[in-house]
Design a protein around this motif. Structure first.
Motif, PDB file in Angstrom:
ATOM      1  N   MET A 141       6.450  19.172  20.609  1.00 38.62           N
ATOM      2  CA  MET A 141       7.185  18.301  21.524  1.00 38.62           C
ATOM      3  C   MET A 141       6.831  18.546  22.990  1.00 38.62           C
ATOM      4  O   MET A 141       6.657  19.682  23.400  1.00 38.62           O
ATOM      5  CB  MET A 141       8.687  18.560  21.369  1.00 38.62           C
ATOM      6  CG  MET A 141       9.206  18.401  19.976  1.00 38.62           C
ATOM      7  SD  MET A 141       9.564  16.685  19.648  1.00 38.62           S
ATOM      8  CE  MET A 141      10.313  16.822  18.031  1.00 38.62           C
ATOM      9  N   TYR A 176      12.680   9.068  29.935  1.00 34.15           N
ATOM     10  CA  TYR A 176      13.473  10.206  30.397  1.00 34.15           C
ATOM     11  C   TYR A 176      14.888   9.724  30.731  1.00 34.15           C
ATOM     12  O   TYR A 176      15.877  10.304  30.294  1.00 34.15           O
ATOM     13  CB  TYR A 176      12.824  10.861  31.625  1.00 34.15           C
ATOM     14  CG  TYR A 176      13.672  11.987  32.160  1.00 34.15           C
ATOM     15  CD1 TYR A 176      13.499  13.289  31.692  1.00 34.15           C
ATOM     16  CD2 TYR A 176      14.698  11.744  33.074  1.00 34.15           C
ATOM     17  CE1 TYR A 176      14.317  14.310  32.134  1.00 34.15           C
ATOM     18  CE2 TYR A 176      15.522  12.752  33.514  1.00 34.15           C
ATOM     19  CZ  TYR A 176      15.328  14.039  33.045  1.00 34.15           C
ATOM     20  OH  TYR A 176      16.156  15.035  33.472  1.00 34.15           O
ATOM     21  N   TYR A 196      13.345  12.042  23.236  1.00 32.98           N
ATOM     22  CA  TYR A 196      12.356  11.756  24.281  1.00 32.98           C
ATOM     23  C   TYR A 196      10.950  11.605  23.674  1.00 32.98           C
ATOM     24  O   TYR A 196      10.208  10.699  24.023  1.00 32.98           O
ATOM     25  CB  TYR A 196      12.388  12.885  25.310  1.00 32.98           C
ATOM     26  CG  TYR A 196      11.361  12.774  26.415  1.00 32.98           C
ATOM     27  CD1 TYR A 196      11.400  11.707  27.312  1.00 32.98           C
ATOM     28  CD2 TYR A 196      10.366  13.734  26.566  1.00 32.98           C
ATOM     29  CE1 TYR A 196      10.470  11.604  28.339  1.00 32.98           C
ATOM     30  CE2 TYR A 196       9.438  13.638  27.588  1.00 32.98           C
ATOM     31  CZ  TYR A 196       9.492  12.578  28.471  1.00 32.98           C
ATOM     32  OH  TYR A 196       8.560  12.484  29.481  1.00 32.98           O
ATOM     33  N   ASN A 197      10.617  12.475  22.741  1.00 30.30           N
ATOM     34  CA  ASN A 197       9.296  12.390  22.113  1.00 30.30           C
ATOM     35  C   ASN A 197       9.208  11.220  21.133  1.00 30.30           C
ATOM     36  O   ASN A 197       8.195  10.537  21.058  1.00 30.30           O
ATOM     37  CB  ASN A 197       8.958  13.708  21.408  1.00 30.30           C
ATOM     38  CG  ASN A 197       8.508  14.763  22.397  1.00 30.30           C
ATOM     39  OD1 ASN A 197       7.334  14.866  22.722  1.00 30.30           O
ATOM     40  ND2 ASN A 197       9.453  15.531  22.923  1.00 30.30           N
ATOM     41  N   THR A 204       8.360  18.796  26.635  1.00 28.39           N
ATOM     42  CA  THR A 204       9.704  19.282  26.954  1.00 28.39           C
ATOM     43  C   THR A 204      10.546  18.200  27.627  1.00 28.39           C
ATOM     44  O   THR A 204      10.032  17.311  28.301  1.00 28.39           O
ATOM     45  CB  THR A 204       9.663  20.499  27.898  1.00 28.39           C
ATOM     46  OG1 THR A 204       8.818  20.161  28.982  1.00 28.39           O
ATOM     47  CG2 THR A 204       9.177  21.733  27.208  1.00 28.39           C
ATOM     48  N   PHE A 205      11.836  18.312  27.408  1.00 28.83           N
ATOM     49  CA  PHE A 205      12.798  17.414  28.044  1.00 28.83           C
ATOM     50  C   PHE A 205      13.983  18.256  28.492  1.00 28.83           C
ATOM     51  O   PHE A 205      14.508  19.040  27.722  1.00 28.83           O
ATOM     52  CB  PHE A 205      13.288  16.355  27.050  1.00 28.83           C
ATOM     53  CG  PHE A 205      14.482  15.594  27.557  1.00 28.83           C
ATOM     54  CD1 PHE A 205      14.315  14.495  28.383  1.00 28.83           C
ATOM     55  CD2 PHE A 205      15.773  16.009  27.248  1.00 28.83           C
ATOM     56  CE1 PHE A 205      15.420  13.818  28.885  1.00 28.83           C
ATOM     57  CE2 PHE A 205      16.880  15.331  27.751  1.00 28.83           C
ATOM     58  CZ  PHE A 205      16.696  14.235  28.567  1.00 28.83           C
ATOM     59  N   LYS A 206      14.356  18.106  29.740  1.00 29.78           N
ATOM     60  CA  LYS A 206      15.524  18.835  30.229  1.00 29.78           C
ATOM     61  C   LYS A 206      16.447  17.830  30.892  1.00 29.78           C
ATOM     62  O   LYS A 206      16.067  17.197  31.870  1.00 29.78           O
ATOM     63  CB  LYS A 206      15.073  19.897  31.236  1.00 29.78           C
ATOM     64  CG  LYS A 206      16.088  20.961  31.461  1.00 29.78           C
ATOM     65  CD  LYS A 206      15.474  22.157  32.197  1.00 29.78           C
ATOM     66  CE  LYS A 206      16.534  23.193  32.522  1.00 29.78           C
ATOM     67  NZ  LYS A 206      17.591  22.700  33.408  1.00 29.78           N
ATOM     68  N   GLU A 232      15.158  16.509  23.372  1.00 29.75           N
ATOM     69  CA  GLU A 232      13.706  16.632  23.269  1.00 29.75           C
ATOM     70  C   GLU A 232      13.154  15.756  22.149  1.00 29.75           C
ATOM     71  O   GLU A 232      12.156  15.067  22.309  1.00 29.75           O
ATOM     72  CB  GLU A 232      13.367  18.096  23.013  1.00 29.75           C
ATOM     73  CG  GLU A 232      11.921  18.428  23.269  1.00 29.75           C
ATOM     74  CD  GLU A 232      11.712  19.931  23.237  1.00 29.75           C
ATOM     75  OE1 GLU A 232      11.607  20.514  24.319  1.00 29.75           O
ATOM     76  OE2 GLU A 232      11.665  20.516  22.140  1.00 29.75           O
TER      77      GLU A 232
END
Ligand code: HEC
Length: 258
Positions: free
Chosen positions: A27, A211, A124-125, A29-31, A121
């Motif tokens: 993946m 996002y 988002y992916n 990353t997603f924050k 995450e």
């Protein structure tokens, strides 16, 4: 006993349970950033316009979103409530579950708690890795969710994505990673490639849009988190003032003793 222990471990560490399901997609990353109101507002706009044709968010009311992420009632009613619904209604949809099951094979699930179920995450992916696949039912497949039953409703934004790899390679190398040429700084040999000129957004704009959308879904998964942040600030201010008052009181008491 051992079985129970393993089950307990998986409940405590969901990542273990996912890892146990075989190779997983690497993946990006997603924050989440719940303080970024503009991102949350854009995310809600995308959700209402692009997703609510099929997915509801039954645990969320329009008014609650508006209050938490700063969209005034009149703008909400004008731009984001598309049907007959009112500002205090839940974000439900009129699509019949049985009909939907017939059309798609699996009914589009309610997405109120999706971010808590899958994590930001994953979402988002997932949203960024739809690709054309002639063998699949809707002509699309997905790197994160193989053989997905959801049509690619984002293709006009992202563009047509073609996949040059087998599914195993996709899992091993990731969709957009490819190999980086250290001299020129360009990447080549990516598994997933957007055909130039087929989408209305650049890859950077599209990633930002996804996002925002994921950020909004993360907020909806736990709306009280935003409230907790806000209240937390007041609590800290109160504590500072209270400490000062307590200090003055202490001085007052001790004055006679010294
Ligand atoms: C045309 C109908 C349709 C639209 C529009 C749509 N979806 Fe879906 N979606 C589906 C269907 C059907 C599934 C179930 C797929 C399956 O289980 O194979 C699904 C599944 C999903 C899942 C995975 C659920 C899970 O955990 O199993 C997510 C996340 C999702 N959609 C997000 C979105 C988002 C975000 C949008 C808006 C950009 C959107 N969808 C727009 C039909 C749709």
């Amino acid at each position: 006993m051992k079985k129970y222990l393993i089950a307990l471990l998986m409940v405590c560490f969901p990542a273990l349970a996912i890892a146990a399901g075989g190779a997983a997609y690497p993946m990006d990353t997603f924050k989440a950033d719940l303080k970024n109101q503009e991102s949350l507002q854009r995310g809600m706009g995308l959700f209402v316009n692009r997703c609510m044709g099929c997915h509801s968010m039954e645990y969320q009311r329009f008014a609650r979103s508006g209050e938490d992420i700063g969209i005034p009632d009149d703008l909400m009613e004008e731009y984001l409530i598309l049907g007959e619904q009112g500002i205090n209604d839940q974000m439900t949809i009129s699509m019949d579950k049985d009909d939907a099951e017939g059309w798609f094979g699996a009914p589009p699930p309610d997405l109120s708690l999706e971010a808590r179920l899958r994590g930001g995450e994953w979402i988002y992916n997932y949203l960024r890795t739809f690709y054309r696949d002639d063998a699949a039912r809707f002509g699309v497949n997905n790197a994160v969710f193989a053989d997905v039953g959801m049509p690619n409703v984002l293709e006009d934004l992202q563009g047509v994505v073609v996949n040059h790899c087998t599914h195993e390679e996709l899992l091993a190398r990731g969709g957009f990673t490819g190999t980086l040429d250290p001299l020129t700084g360009t990447r080549s040999g990516q598994c997933l490639q957007v055909q130039a000129g087929t989408g209305s957004m650049t890859p950077v704009e599209f990633d930002q849009a996804m996002y925002d959308l994921t950020n909004y879904m993360t907020y909806v998964g736990e709306p009280s988190k935003l409230q907790a942040h806000r209240i937390g600030t007041y609590v800290l201010i109160f504590l500072v003032i209270f400490t000062f008052v307590a200090y003055l009181l202490k001085r007052e008491y001790w004055r006679d003793i010294h």
